[in-house]
Design a protein around this motif. Structure first.
Motif, PDB file in Angstrom:
ATOM      1  N   ALA A  93      98.164 153.930  15.400  1.00 46.24           N
ATOM      2  CA  ALA A  93      99.076 154.918  15.120  1.00 46.24           C
ATOM      3  C   ALA A  93      98.832 156.294  16.024  1.00 46.24           C
ATOM      4  N   ALA A  94     100.058 157.047  16.368  1.00 49.12           N
ATOM      5  CA  ALA A  94      99.894 158.147  16.942  1.00 49.12           C
ATOM      6  C   ALA A  94      99.234 159.237  16.091  1.00 49.12           C
ATOM      7  N   SER A  95      99.057 159.236  14.667  1.00 52.15           N
ATOM      8  CA  SER A  95      98.429 160.230  13.932  1.00 52.15           C
ATOM      9  C   SER A  95      98.000 159.548  12.586  1.00 52.15           C
ATOM     10  N   TYR A  96      97.146 160.280  11.849  1.00 50.41           N
ATOM     11  CA  TYR A  96      96.795 159.926  10.708  1.00 50.41           C
ATOM     12  C   TYR A  96      96.407 161.221   9.965  1.00 50.41           C
ATOM     13  N   GLU A  99      95.429 163.794  15.151  1.00 43.06           N
ATOM     14  CA  GLU A  99      96.532 163.915  15.634  1.00 43.06           C
ATOM     15  C   GLU A  99      96.617 163.570  17.135  1.00 43.06           C
ATOM     16  N   SER A 100      97.796 163.420  17.839  1.00 42.32           N
ATOM     17  CA  SER A 100      97.992 162.924  19.039  1.00 42.32           C
ATOM     18  C   SER A 100      97.306 162.047  19.638  1.00 42.32           C
ATOM     19  N   ILE A 101      97.230 160.825  18.942  1.00 43.40           N
ATOM     20  CA  ILE A 101      96.512 159.563  19.343  1.00 43.40           C
ATOM     21  C   ILE A 101      97.131 159.093  20.563  1.00 43.40           C
ATOM     22  N   SER A 102      96.751 158.714  21.834  1.00 45.56           N
ATOM     23  CA  SER A 102      97.153 157.825  22.759  1.00 45.56           C
ATOM     24  C   SER A 102      96.150 156.950  23.373  1.00 45.56           C
ATOM     25  N   MET A 109      92.257 161.558  21.522  1.00 44.59           N
ATOM     26  CA  MET A 109      92.757 161.843  20.050  1.00 44.59           C
ATOM     27  C   MET A 109      92.262 163.340  19.777  1.00 44.59           C
ATOM     28  N   ASP A 155      95.489 149.026  20.798  1.00 44.87           N
ATOM     29  CA  ASP A 155      96.740 149.190  21.386  1.00 44.87           C
ATOM     30  C   ASP A 155      97.639 149.555  20.418  1.00 44.87           C
TER      31      ASP A 155
END
Length: 125
Positions: A75-78, A7-10, A115, A72
């Motif tokens: 995705a923002a989450s998996y 979750e919350s990948i940036s 992450m 880059d």
């Protein structure tokens, strides 16, 4: 026991993190003024995020690849819903590389990956 999701990948790119500009970078780069962003490293950094079944840090045949591509574009989450038994262990690895053809425009740049890994009691949380 539970299930693991990512979750919350940036990703944050910083150009000239040390705010020093080398001639080689200025020749191919329009923004060399400060460390506020816009670096090219993230788009030139190839990553593989995978479930490392044998915990060896190598994406072997048969292991689950969660993402492979430019950093880059991650995705923002998996929602993987990877089962984790009580007292169990799951190894997740991230490998990275920069192609030899990438020029000096990444010199001095940095990239940060954040992450969160979530353990839920049921799948799909």
């Amino acid at each position: 026991a539970g299930y693991i999701d990512f979750e919350s990948i940036s990703v944050a790119n910083a150009e000239n993190y040390d705010a020093a500009t080398d001639e080689a970078e200025t020749a191919g780069d329009g923004d060399t003024s400060d460390a506020t962003g816009g670096g090219e490293l993230g788009v030139n950094l190839d990553v593989v995020l995978f479930v490392d079944a044998n915990c060896d840090g190598v994406a072997d045949a048969g292991e689950t690849v969660i993402y492979a591509g430019e950093l880059d574009a991650i995705a923002a989450s998996y929602d993987q819903n990877l089962p984790l038994a009580a007292g169990g262990t799951i190894c997740v690895s991230l490998t990275w590389s920069v192609d030899i053809s990438v020029g000096n425009n990444i010199m001095g740049d940095s990239v940060t990956l954040n992450m969160s890994i979530e353990l839920g009691e049921t799948s799909g949380q």
